[in-house]
Scaffold this motif. Structure first.
Motif, PDB file in Angstrom:
ATOM      1  N   ASP A 179      -7.122   4.071   8.518  1.00  0.00           N
ATOM      2  CA  ASP A 179      -6.235   5.043   7.891  1.00  0.00           C
ATOM      3  C   ASP A 179      -7.021   6.089   7.104  1.00  0.00           C
ATOM      4  OD1 ASP A 179      -3.667   3.817   8.693  1.00  0.00           O
ATOM      5  OD2 ASP A 179      -4.318   2.192   7.406  1.00  0.00           O
ATOM      6  N   LEU A 180      -8.102   5.660   6.469  1.00  0.00           N
ATOM      7  CA  LEU A 180      -8.956   6.620   5.781  1.00  0.00           C
ATOM      8  C   LEU A 180      -9.603   7.571   6.778  1.00  0.00           C
ATOM      9  CD1 LEU A 180     -10.407   7.661   3.223  1.00  0.00           C
ATOM     10  CD2 LEU A 180     -12.217   6.005   3.735  1.00  0.00           C
TER      11      LEU A 180
ATOM     12  N   ARG B 155      -3.817   5.050  -2.415  1.00  0.00           N
ATOM     13  CA  ARG B 155      -4.445   4.007  -1.623  1.00  0.00           C
ATOM     14  C   ARG B 155      -4.039   4.133  -0.162  1.00  0.00           C
ATOM     15  NH1 ARG B 155      -3.932  -1.301  -3.604  1.00  0.00           N
ATOM     16  NH2 ARG B 155      -3.184  -0.788  -5.669  1.00  0.00           N
ATOM     17  N   LEU B 156      -4.850   3.518   0.692  1.00  0.00           N
ATOM     18  CA  LEU B 156      -4.579   3.436   2.123  1.00  0.00           C
ATOM     19  C   LEU B 156      -4.798   1.987   2.558  1.00  0.00           C
ATOM     20  CD1 LEU B 156      -6.394   6.695   3.239  1.00  0.00           C
ATOM     21  CD2 LEU B 156      -3.948   6.269   3.437  1.00  0.00           C
TER      22      LEU B 156
ATOM     23  N   ALA C  94     -13.807   6.951  -2.171  1.00  0.00           N
ATOM     24  CA  ALA C  94     -12.968   5.923  -1.557  1.00  0.00           C
ATOM     25  C   ALA C  94     -13.739   4.611  -1.515  1.00  0.00           C
ATOM     26  CB  ALA C  94     -12.558   6.335  -0.141  1.00  0.00           C
TER      27      ALA C  94
ATOM     28  N   ASP D 104     -13.129  -0.071  -1.569  1.00  0.00           N
ATOM     29  CA  ASP D 104     -12.180  -1.170  -1.368  1.00  0.00           C
ATOM     30  C   ASP D 104     -12.403  -2.349  -2.303  1.00  0.00           C
ATOM     31  OD1 ASP D 104     -14.651  -2.004   0.027  1.00  0.00           O
ATOM     32  OD2 ASP D 104     -13.428  -3.688   0.699  1.00  0.00           O
TER      33      ASP D 104
ATOM     34  N   THR E 118     -14.377   0.165   3.876  1.00  0.00           N
ATOM     35  CA  THR E 118     -13.918   1.540   3.625  1.00  0.00           C
ATOM     36  C   THR E 118     -14.111   2.405   4.862  1.00  0.00           C
ATOM     37  OG1 THR E 118     -14.393   1.343   1.268  1.00  0.00           O
ATOM     38  CG2 THR E 118     -14.207   3.566   2.155  1.00  0.00           C
TER      39      THR E 118
ATOM     40  N   LYS F  84      -6.121   0.448   5.308  1.00  0.00           N
ATOM     41  CA  LYS F  84      -7.316  -0.041   6.000  1.00  0.00           C
ATOM     42  C   LYS F  84      -8.247   1.120   6.335  1.00  0.00           C
ATOM     43  CE  LYS F  84      -4.827  -0.148  10.450  1.00  0.00           C
ATOM     44  NZ  LYS F  84      -3.590   0.432   9.904  1.00  0.00           N
ATOM     45  N   PRO F  85      -9.501   0.826   6.703  1.00  0.00           N
ATOM     46  CA  PRO F  85     -10.464   1.890   7.001  1.00  0.00           C
ATOM     47  C   PRO F  85      -9.983   2.892   8.042  1.00  0.00           C
ATOM     48  CG  PRO F  85     -11.629  -0.181   6.750  1.00  0.00           C
ATOM     49  CD  PRO F  85     -10.164  -0.510   6.699  1.00  0.00           C
TER      50      PRO F  85
ATOM     51  N   CYS G  51       0.841  -1.191   0.000  1.00  0.00           N
ATOM     52  CA  CYS G  51       0.000   0.000   0.000  1.00  0.00           C
ATOM     53  C   CYS G  51       0.878   1.244   0.000  1.00  0.00           C
ATOM     54  CB  CYS G  51      -0.917   0.016   1.225  1.00  0.00           C
ATOM     55  SG  CYS G  51      -2.263  -1.163   1.104  1.00  0.00           S
TER      56      CYS G  51
ATOM     57  N   LYS H  53      -8.145   3.938  -3.042  1.00  0.00           N
ATOM     58  CA  LYS H  53      -8.395   2.504  -2.845  1.00  0.00           C
ATOM     59  C   LYS H  53      -7.988   2.125  -1.432  1.00  0.00           C
ATOM     60  CE  LYS H  53      -9.198  -1.728  -4.587  1.00  0.00           C
ATOM     61  NZ  LYS H  53     -10.421  -2.112  -5.318  1.00  0.00           N
ATOM     62  N   ILE H  54      -8.877   1.423  -0.732  1.00  0.00           N
ATOM     63  CA  ILE H  54      -8.563   0.902   0.590  1.00  0.00           C
ATOM     64  C   ILE H  54      -8.162  -0.566   0.431  1.00  0.00           C
ATOM     65  CG2 ILE H  54      -9.352   0.604   2.956  1.00  0.00           C
ATOM     66  CD1 ILE H  54      -9.364   3.521   1.909  1.00  0.00           C
TER      67      ILE H  54
END
Length: 259
Positions: free
Chosen positions: A249-250, A243-244, A210, A212, A38, A246-247, A16, A232-233
């Motif tokens: 991190d978003l 992208r990140l 966002a 996934d 997400t 996991k949720p 990621c 993108k998760i």
């Protein structure tokens, strides 16, 4: 091997990459978020998710900063989203774009055959009674067969759902993470988002989306085509340039952006 791997949609996961591109100024942005995977972590069962304590307040802050230009865009029904987030007053796009709640009004966005949906749901339920390792999730415009508890049987799930979809006029098979869904041909998150972006409140804004899942890829591409930010998760292959992992991190990134 799962459907999305066989068709080349997903290959070996890439590490990621951190989200380095800045989000647009909230004053000129619109925010669209998938739900499962997400905003919240994926659970073993659709009813097993846990809503992080900060999600409702974060959505409220986004509604305030973006003057209401916030929408959840989910494969879940609008009713399910309302149950999980009863205080959220923004737009809800449910069942991959088959239905929407906006301004308190519920509308259907697809003219699908409800009799076919009932027959498909009955057949998938009958199949799952014979194979209890699979989980059935009925939806207003279709039905999902989950195989998260039976990954070794993914090919069996694919063959069964593919045969049903081929026999159902006006419907198609939608691969997802650990699941196969049959839904109307004219339903998609990208189609619903394109419609929403024509709404007066959203028109002319810079969209952020966002997601996934494989089902989010068309919407991610739409946002890129509109000059927006696609996130993108997770580690699956994607059209999104950022992208990140996991949720959580978003949620961190959104809190930064809205501070």
């Amino acid at each position: 091997m799962e459907y999305y791997q066989m068709t080349g949609f997903m290959g070996q996961p890439d590490p990621c990459a951190p989200l380095t591109d800045p989000f647009p100024n909230p004053k000129r942005a619109s925010l669209f978020l998938d739900f499962d995977g997400t905003l919240v972590d994926i659970a073993d069962r659709p009813d097993g998710i846990a809503i992080p304590d900060r999600v409702p307040s974060l959505l409220d802050r986004a509604m305030e900063r973006l003057d209401g230009r916030v929408a959840l865009v989910s494969g879940r029904s609008v009713e399910a989203l309302e149950n999980f987030l009863p205080g959220f007053e923004g737009t809800l796009i449910g069942t991959h774009g088959a239905e929407m709640r906006q301004g308190g009004e519920h509308v259907t966005l697809s003219d699908y055959d409800t009799d076919t949906v009932r027959r498909l749901t009955r057949l998938v339920n009958d199949f799952a009674r014979l194979r209890p390792e699979f989980l059935v999730e009925p939806k207003p415009s279709g039905v999902v067969l989950h195989f998260r508890q039976a990954e070794a049987q993914s090919a069996l799930a694919l063959r069964f759902m593919e045969s049903l979809a081929m026999a159902a006029d006006g419907f198609r098979l939608q691969p997802a993470l650990m699941a196969y869904e049959i839904k109307p041909e004219d339903v998609g998150k990208d189609i619903a988002l394109a419609r929403l972006l024509e709404d007066q409140a959203f028109d002319g804004t810079t969209p952020i989306f966002a997601g996934d899942d494989l089902t989010d890829e068309p919407a991610l591409q739409l946002v890129l085509d509109r000059g927006g930010t696609a996130v993108k998760i997770g580690q699956a292959e994607t059209v999104a340039p950022v992208r990140l992992p996991k949720p959580a991190d978003l949620l961190d990134r959104l809190e930064e952006w809205l501070a």
